[in-house]
Design an enzyme around this catalytic site. Sequence first.
Site, PDB file in Angstrom:
ATOM      1  N   THR A  87      -0.040  11.503  -1.034  1.00 36.17           N
ATOM      2  CA  THR A  87      -1.057  12.202  -1.814  1.00 36.17           C
ATOM      3  C   THR A  87      -1.496  13.466  -1.097  1.00 36.17           C
ATOM      4  O   THR A  87      -1.795  14.483  -1.737  1.00 36.17           O
ATOM      5  CB  THR A  87      -2.267  11.287  -2.056  1.00 36.17           C
ATOM      6  OG1 THR A  87      -1.815  10.069  -2.643  1.00 36.17           O
ATOM      7  CG2 THR A  87      -3.268  11.944  -2.993  1.00 36.17           C
ATOM      8  N   ALA A  88      -1.536  13.427   0.218  1.00 34.13           N
ATOM      9  CA  ALA A  88      -1.923  14.616   0.979  1.00 34.13           C
ATOM     10  C   ALA A  88      -1.015  15.790   0.640  1.00 34.13           C
ATOM     11  O   ALA A  88      -1.493  16.906   0.376  1.00 34.13           O
ATOM     12  CB  ALA A  88      -1.868  14.318   2.478  1.00 34.13           C
ATOM     13  N   LYS A  90       0.859  -1.182   0.000  1.00 32.99           N
ATOM     14  CA  LYS A  90       0.000   0.000   0.000  1.00 32.99           C
ATOM     15  C   LYS A  90       0.903   1.243   0.000  1.00 32.99           C
ATOM     16  O   LYS A  90       1.756   1.396   0.870  1.00 32.99           O
ATOM     17  CB  LYS A  90      -0.874  -0.006   1.262  1.00 32.99           C
ATOM     18  CG  LYS A  90      -1.689   1.277   1.525  1.00 32.99           C
ATOM     19  CD  LYS A  90      -2.980   1.258   0.764  1.00 32.99           C
ATOM     20  CE  LYS A  90      -3.892   2.414   1.161  1.00 32.99           C
ATOM     21  NZ  LYS A  90      -4.564   2.191   2.451  1.00 32.99           N
ATOM     22  N   VAL A  91       0.712   2.109  -0.997  1.00 31.11           N
ATOM     23  CA  VAL A  91       1.489   3.338  -1.106  1.00 31.11           C
ATOM     24  C   VAL A  91       0.542   4.494  -1.407  1.00 31.11           C
ATOM     25  O   VAL A  91      -0.654   4.295  -1.628  1.00 31.11           O
ATOM     26  CB  VAL A  91       2.560   3.250  -2.220  1.00 31.11           C
ATOM     27  CG1 VAL A  91       3.546   2.125  -1.962  1.00 31.11           C
ATOM     28  CG2 VAL A  91       1.909   3.104  -3.600  1.00 31.11           C
ATOM     29  N   SER A  92       1.081   5.683  -1.458  1.00 32.26           N
ATOM     30  CA  SER A  92       0.311   6.852  -1.875  1.00 32.26           C
ATOM     31  C   SER A  92       0.217   6.888  -3.396  1.00 32.26           C
ATOM     32  O   SER A  92       1.184   6.555  -4.092  1.00 32.26           O
ATOM     33  CB  SER A  92       0.997   8.138  -1.406  1.00 32.26           C
ATOM     34  OG  SER A  92       1.136   8.173  -0.015  1.00 32.26           O
ATOM     35  N   HIS A 106      -5.992  10.368   7.684  1.00 31.73           N
ATOM     36  CA  HIS A 106      -6.541   9.291   8.498  1.00 31.73           C
ATOM     37  C   HIS A 106      -7.626   9.804   9.461  1.00 31.73           C
ATOM     38  O   HIS A 106      -8.442  10.650   9.116  1.00 31.73           O
ATOM     39  CB  HIS A 106      -5.431   8.562   9.267  1.00 31.73           C
ATOM     40  CG  HIS A 106      -4.360   7.985   8.413  1.00 31.73           C
ATOM     41  ND1 HIS A 106      -4.592   7.390   7.202  1.00 31.73           N
ATOM     42  CD2 HIS A 106      -3.008   7.905   8.607  1.00 31.73           C
ATOM     43  CE1 HIS A 106      -3.459   6.963   6.691  1.00 31.73           C
ATOM     44  NE2 HIS A 106      -2.476   7.268   7.513  1.00 31.73           N
TER      45      HIS A 106
END
Length: 265
Positions: A106-107, A52-54, A147
């Site tokens: 991504t944020a 799981k990555v951005s 989150h």
Amino acid sequence: MKLAFSPCPNDTFVFHAWVHGLIPGAPDVDVTFADVDVTNTAALAGEFDVVKVSYAALPWLRDKYRLLTAGGALGHGCGPLVLTRDHRDPADLAGATVAVPGERTTAYLLFRLWSQGFAPGDIKVVPFDQIMPGVAAGRFDAGLVIHEARFTYRDHGLTMLADLGEWWEAETGHPIPLGAILAKRELDHEAVTGWIRASVEHAWRDPSASAEYVAAHAQEMSPEVTRQHIELYVNEFTADLGAAGHAAIDTLLTRAAAAGLVPAE
């Protein structure tokens, strides 16, 4: 098979069935729990088979991995927030010290696209669970949070300066691409996608089965926040990105490449 994802409730909820051998035909997995900023970096070295990555990190990883269409985090009303201790105008961030959860999250990519007209000053990469306390204590002028912080920032006495998810959806009309699931290029991507989708569907059919596993990794979240977290981040796009999901990803990375923030495909 080496599998890496965060300890956040959406990920543990999604992967519980596969991790616990409940998906017929799926291989046993060696699980690493890590924050997405850690997996973004580890994936550069190809440390995991499935990770799981951005989405923001995807342009740097395409030589080793392919994007899967199940298991990720993409949706509506789930974007990162910019927080401060008091009400202020976004333009006041010019020259400010801002804490962010990772350079290739991504944020942070959304933040850079949003803030192009008033470039902040000093950017500090900080583990996401330390951002709100740091802003509240005055160590940072603002913080970019992800989150469960969406549900808890008021508990720290903080104010939302901007909801970058709302900005993104108003700007593009697309859902917000946050976390991607990648598999090494040499793997059978159709099979891996099928195992993950089956794990998602198992979690939806029997949410109680994963409750203990989710709670054990929920980093002291209350049951209510845990529930809200899962309901927000595990949705129809988790089962299948579909045309709308792919369009959102393409729009994000095309805009970022045009702004010189990520490599062009």
